[in-house]
Scaffold this motif. Structure first.
Motif, mmCIF file in Angstrom:
data_model
loop_
_atom_site.group_PDB
_atom_site.id
_atom_site.type_symbol
_atom_site.label_atom_id
_atom_site.label_comp_id
_atom_site.label_asym_id
_atom_site.label_seq_id
_atom_site.Cartn_x
_atom_site.Cartn_y
_atom_site.Cartn_z
ATOM 1 N N SER A 16 0.823 -1.217 0.000
ATOM 2 C CA SER A 16 0.000 0.000 0.000
ATOM 3 C C SER A 16 0.853 1.262 0.000
ATOM 4 O O SER A 16 0.455 2.288 -0.548
ATOM 5 C CB SER A 16 -0.929 0.020 1.219
ATOM 6 O OG SER A 16 -1.898 -0.981 1.106
ATOM 7 N N ALA A 17 2.036 1.171 0.620
ATOM 8 C CA ALA A 17 2.959 2.305 0.662
ATOM 9 C C ALA A 17 3.852 2.357 -0.579
ATOM 10 O O ALA A 17 4.728 3.219 -0.671
ATOM 11 C CB ALA A 17 3.815 2.227 1.918
ATOM 12 N N ASN A 18 3.605 1.450 -1.522
ATOM 13 C CA ASN A 18 4.402 1.365 -2.752
ATOM 14 C C ASN A 18 5.889 1.200 -2.470
ATOM 15 O O ASN A 18 6.727 1.851 -3.095
ATOM 16 C CB ASN A 18 4.155 2.588 -3.649
ATOM 17 C CG ASN A 18 2.768 2.622 -4.202
ATOM 18 O OD1 ASN A 18 2.253 1.609 -4.658
ATOM 19 N ND2 ASN A 18 2.136 3.771 -4.138
ATOM 20 N N LEU A 19 6.203 0.326 -1.518
ATOM 21 C CA LEU A 19 7.591 0.078 -1.139
ATOM 22 C C LEU A 19 7.999 -1.342 -1.507
ATOM 23 O O LEU A 19 7.205 -2.273 -1.367
ATOM 24 C CB LEU A 19 7.783 0.252 0.371
ATOM 25 C CG LEU A 19 7.552 1.640 0.943
ATOM 26 C CD1 LEU A 19 7.618 1.592 2.466
ATOM 27 C CD2 LEU A 19 8.576 2.619 0.395
ATOM 28 N N THR A 20 9.217 -1.476 -1.968
ATOM 29 C CA THR A 20 9.798 -2.807 -2.114
ATOM 30 C C THR A 20 10.344 -3.213 -0.749
ATOM 31 O O THR A 20 10.469 -2.375 0.158
ATOM 32 C CB THR A 20 10.963 -2.790 -3.122
ATOM 33 O OG1 THR A 20 11.990 -1.934 -2.609
ATOM 34 C CG2 THR A 20 10.506 -2.323 -4.498
ATOM 35 N N GLN A 21 10.697 -4.470 -0.615
ATOM 36 C CA GLN A 21 11.315 -4.903 0.629
ATOM 37 C C GLN A 21 12.627 -4.159 0.852
ATOM 38 O O GLN A 21 12.955 -3.789 1.975
ATOM 39 C CB GLN A 21 11.534 -6.415 0.626
ATOM 40 C CG GLN A 21 10.248 -7.191 0.739
ATOM 41 C CD GLN A 21 10.450 -8.693 0.706
ATOM 42 O OE1 GLN A 21 11.531 -9.193 0.413
ATOM 43 N NE2 GLN A 21 9.390 -9.435 1.002
ATOM 44 N N ALA A 22 13.359 -3.903 -0.217
ATOM 45 C CA ALA A 22 14.636 -3.182 -0.110
ATOM 46 C C ALA A 22 14.428 -1.750 0.380
ATOM 47 O O ALA A 22 15.193 -1.255 1.216
ATOM 48 C CB ALA A 22 15.355 -3.188 -1.455
ATOM 49 N N LYS A 23 13.402 -1.071 -0.137
ATOM 50 C CA LYS A 23 13.125 0.301 0.308
ATOM 51 C C LYS A 23 12.661 0.319 1.761
ATOM 52 O O LYS A 23 13.056 1.204 2.529
ATOM 53 C CB LYS A 23 12.090 0.960 -0.595
ATOM 54 C CG LYS A 23 12.632 1.320 -1.954
ATOM 55 C CD LYS A 23 11.581 2.020 -2.798
ATOM 56 C CE LYS A 23 12.121 2.315 -4.176
ATOM 57 N NZ LYS A 23 11.114 2.943 -5.047
#
Length: 67
Positions: A16-23
């Motif tokens: 939902s936050a448009n994040l990858t695991q890396a980010k």
């Protein structure tokens, strides 16, 4: 804490936050391998979160720790 629910909500909040695991790793200070292990928890495999890591992830994702 129901770890399966934690796994589902962590992934849901991250997406939902448009994040990858890396980010998310960079924002929270929790390693991407640990985040992956949390998200893949199914009762048999995966990893239980420490309270410290759960707090870091909740803050990075702007969700409450009890959510």
């Amino acid at each position: 804490m129901d770890t399966t629910i934690f796994a589902q909500r962590l992934k849901e909040a991250r997406i939902s936050a448009n994040l990858t695991q890396a980010k998310l790793c960079k924002l929270s200070g929790v390693t991407s391998a640990t985040i992956s292990a949390y998200e893949s928890f199914d009762g048999n495999k995966g990893k239980n979160p420490s309270l410290d890591n759960a707090l870091k992830l909740a803050r990075a994702l702007n969700v409450s720790i009890d959510w």
